[in-house]
Structures are given as structure tokens and as C-alpha cells.
Design a protein around this motif. Sequence first.
Motif, PDB file in Angstrom:
ATOM      1  N   SER A  90       0.822  -1.199   0.000  1.00  0.00           N
ATOM      2  CA  SER A  90       0.000   0.000   0.000  1.00  0.00           C
ATOM      3  C   SER A  90       0.852   1.243   0.000  1.00  0.00           C
ATOM      4  O   SER A  90       1.782   1.388   0.769  1.00  0.00           O
ATOM      5  CB  SER A  90      -0.888   0.018   1.249  1.00  0.00           C
ATOM      6  OG  SER A  90      -1.512   1.271   1.380  1.00  0.00           O
ATOM      7  N   GLY A  98      -0.128   3.843   1.049  1.00  0.00           N
ATOM      8  CA  GLY A  98      -0.476   4.576   2.241  1.00  0.00           C
ATOM      9  C   GLY A  98       0.594   4.451   3.300  1.00  0.00           C
ATOM     10  O   GLY A  98       0.605   5.190   4.274  1.00  0.00           O
ATOM     11  N   TYR A 105      -3.755   3.981  -2.747  1.00  0.00           N
ATOM     12  CA  TYR A 105      -5.014   3.923  -2.016  1.00  0.00           C
ATOM     13  C   TYR A 105      -6.060   4.814  -2.679  1.00  0.00           C
ATOM     14  O   TYR A 105      -5.760   5.932  -3.118  1.00  0.00           O
ATOM     15  CB  TYR A 105      -4.795   4.374  -0.574  1.00  0.00           C
ATOM     16  CG  TYR A 105      -6.036   4.336   0.272  1.00  0.00           C
ATOM     17  CD1 TYR A 105      -6.641   3.121   0.582  1.00  0.00           C
ATOM     18  CD2 TYR A 105      -6.621   5.501   0.757  1.00  0.00           C
ATOM     19  CE1 TYR A 105      -7.786   3.073   1.354  1.00  0.00           C
ATOM     20  CE2 TYR A 105      -7.768   5.466   1.529  1.00  0.00           C
ATOM     21  CZ  TYR A 105      -8.346   4.251   1.824  1.00  0.00           C
ATOM     22  OH  TYR A 105      -9.483   4.207   2.589  1.00  0.00           O
TER      23      TYR A 105
END
Length: 348
Positions: A20, A22, A330
Motif C-alpha cells: 500500500s 499509504g 489507495y
Amino acid sequence: MPRIPVTSRRGLLFGAAAVSAGAALTACTSNEPKKAGTAATTAAAADDKPGTPVTIGFAGPQADHGWLNAINQNAKDRAAKYSEVTLEITEGSNDTAAQIGQIQTLINKKVDVLVILPADGKALTQVGLQAMKAGIPVINLDRVFASPQAYRCWIGGDNYGMGLNAGRYIGEQLKDKPDAKVVELAGIDNLELTRQRTQGFDDALKNYPNIKKVARQAAEFTVETGQAKMAQLLQAQKQFDALWNHDDDQGVGALRAIAQAGRDDFFMVGGAGSKSAMDAIKADNGVLKATVLYPPTMAASAIDLARALGQKKGVGGMSELEIPASITLYSAVVTKENVDEYLPTGFI
């Protein structure tokens, strides 16, 4: 594909293990709202100090769509940030044969790293393999090659996550409404990315038994088809509570159809993150209340990754000496509460 309809611009995840974005990857685009800046400067690279000179070859798409144009612009702007980076950029093409020829030219120029958003990932796999065999690492941007041997790192968006987060947002808005109805304006059904977005949406709605999807219409990621298909949905569905539209560009047409029909009895969630959609969300004077991101800033992050590869560096914020093999961005939901933080990344 022949003039790949704007449609296949977004890639299919072939199940490669994804990391990810993120996470605190300062070499890649951050989804932390407070770090949002201009579209091409949303994050700092692992090391902003000039390093070893790197020549990056960039083979991107034909800019015949807002998101595609933003991909190309993000790459150019990001490369310009680094004094030691030289960007060899091809004329964008949606023709597979033309793009293969352009990439082979970059290979023959012996660029240090290649960043490729293929017109067709499967069709261009062989040229990716050719570059890797020539010792030129490839950053595969969004539309994934058919073989992991054709690239060193894949970075792109999360189509399933778009649908999932759109469904969750709509679900939370309607969770207390008995017998709520939603409709979906999708992309092209023969594209895996469209099926993934629909699957994510449907999976999210399973958590809200009071909500039923009563209609779905597939468009083609263009303003014209968005308007035509939305008009059909509105004619067939006299009452519903929410609409999820897969793409903000086709959403321009959808909003025209909604205005022409004089409908305001539902709210709409878009997809991708165009500036026009974010402006409408901020104004809060129409049906469009949110959009789920598919960030074109991934192209800027691809340049960061290519620079790190060329300079034999890892990614800032991570302990490993090498960049990851795969990074999935994301799909944040932009609403009037956070739109100001994301507006700088909105594409035209």
C-alpha cells in the motif's frame, strides 16, 4: 487495441503482491491529506539532494482524456524537479505497434531506466522483457504487463478498492434508510478493471442489507457516453437514492443528463479525482457529493522510483535497500470535508 478507447487506460492487477502506498513511502505519492501539494510535487523523493545523473525514458499514453493528460504532466513535472534527471519522453500513443517502436528507440538510446504505461499491458509484455534483458530496469505504470519478468516494479491504482470505498461511503450515508436503492454507471464491461470496480462496490454493499442495487449501465469513459447512458438510467429508474459513477470524465456527461432531467432526488459519487468533480463537491450545490481517487500522481511516483533505481537507492521511510516490487495506491474518498486537501491533485 485500435485507438484504445479511453477505456483501457487503467490497469489490471494481475495478483502481484502489492504494497500500500499509504505506508510512509516518501519516494512515492502520499495519500496523507496534509501532504498534498501541486499534482507533481505531492511527495518528496527518498533523497532530494542531487545524485548520480539518471536518464529516464518515459513511454506514456496519448493524452486524449483528462486522466491520461495528467499522467504525462505529472511525469514531466516530477522529472523537472531533479537537476540530475534527464527525461526522454515519447509522443504518447494508444497504438500498441507505435508504442513498441517508441520503446525500442529508448532501449537503443540506452536510457538508464524505463517508465512505461503500456497501451495494452499484455501486448507490450515482450518489449518490457526486451528492456529488462538489455539491462534496463522497467517501472511498469498502472496497466500491468502479463509477466512479472517484464518489469522491476509495478505501481498503479486499486480498481477493486475504488469500488469498495465508493460502496462503503454510499452505505454509510444510507445505512439508516429503509429499502434504499442505488444505481451504477460503470465503464466498459469487457475490461477487467470495470469488473473489479463493480465487484468491490457489490462486496461493500453486502454489509448494508437495507440497500439494493436496482440498475447498472455500462458507459465508455467519455462525456458523450456518460450522458447517453445516464439518460437511459434516469428514464428507467424513477426513484433511487444514490449513484456511483466509475469515472469523473464520463461523469461530466452524466451530470448534464441529470440536469436536463431536472433530477435532484439522489446523491452521486464519482471516480478518479478530476478538478471539475472536486470543484463541484466543494460548491456543494448539486448531486455530486464525493469522488473516489485513482491518482494520476502515480506517474510522479514512478519517476521517483526510476530515479531511485538509477541511483541504486531504496525508498525513503523503508528499511530495505531496494525499491518494492509492487505498489498499489489507495483510493481515498474526497468529500466536502477534505476536498481542500486533495484539490491540488485534481486533474483537468
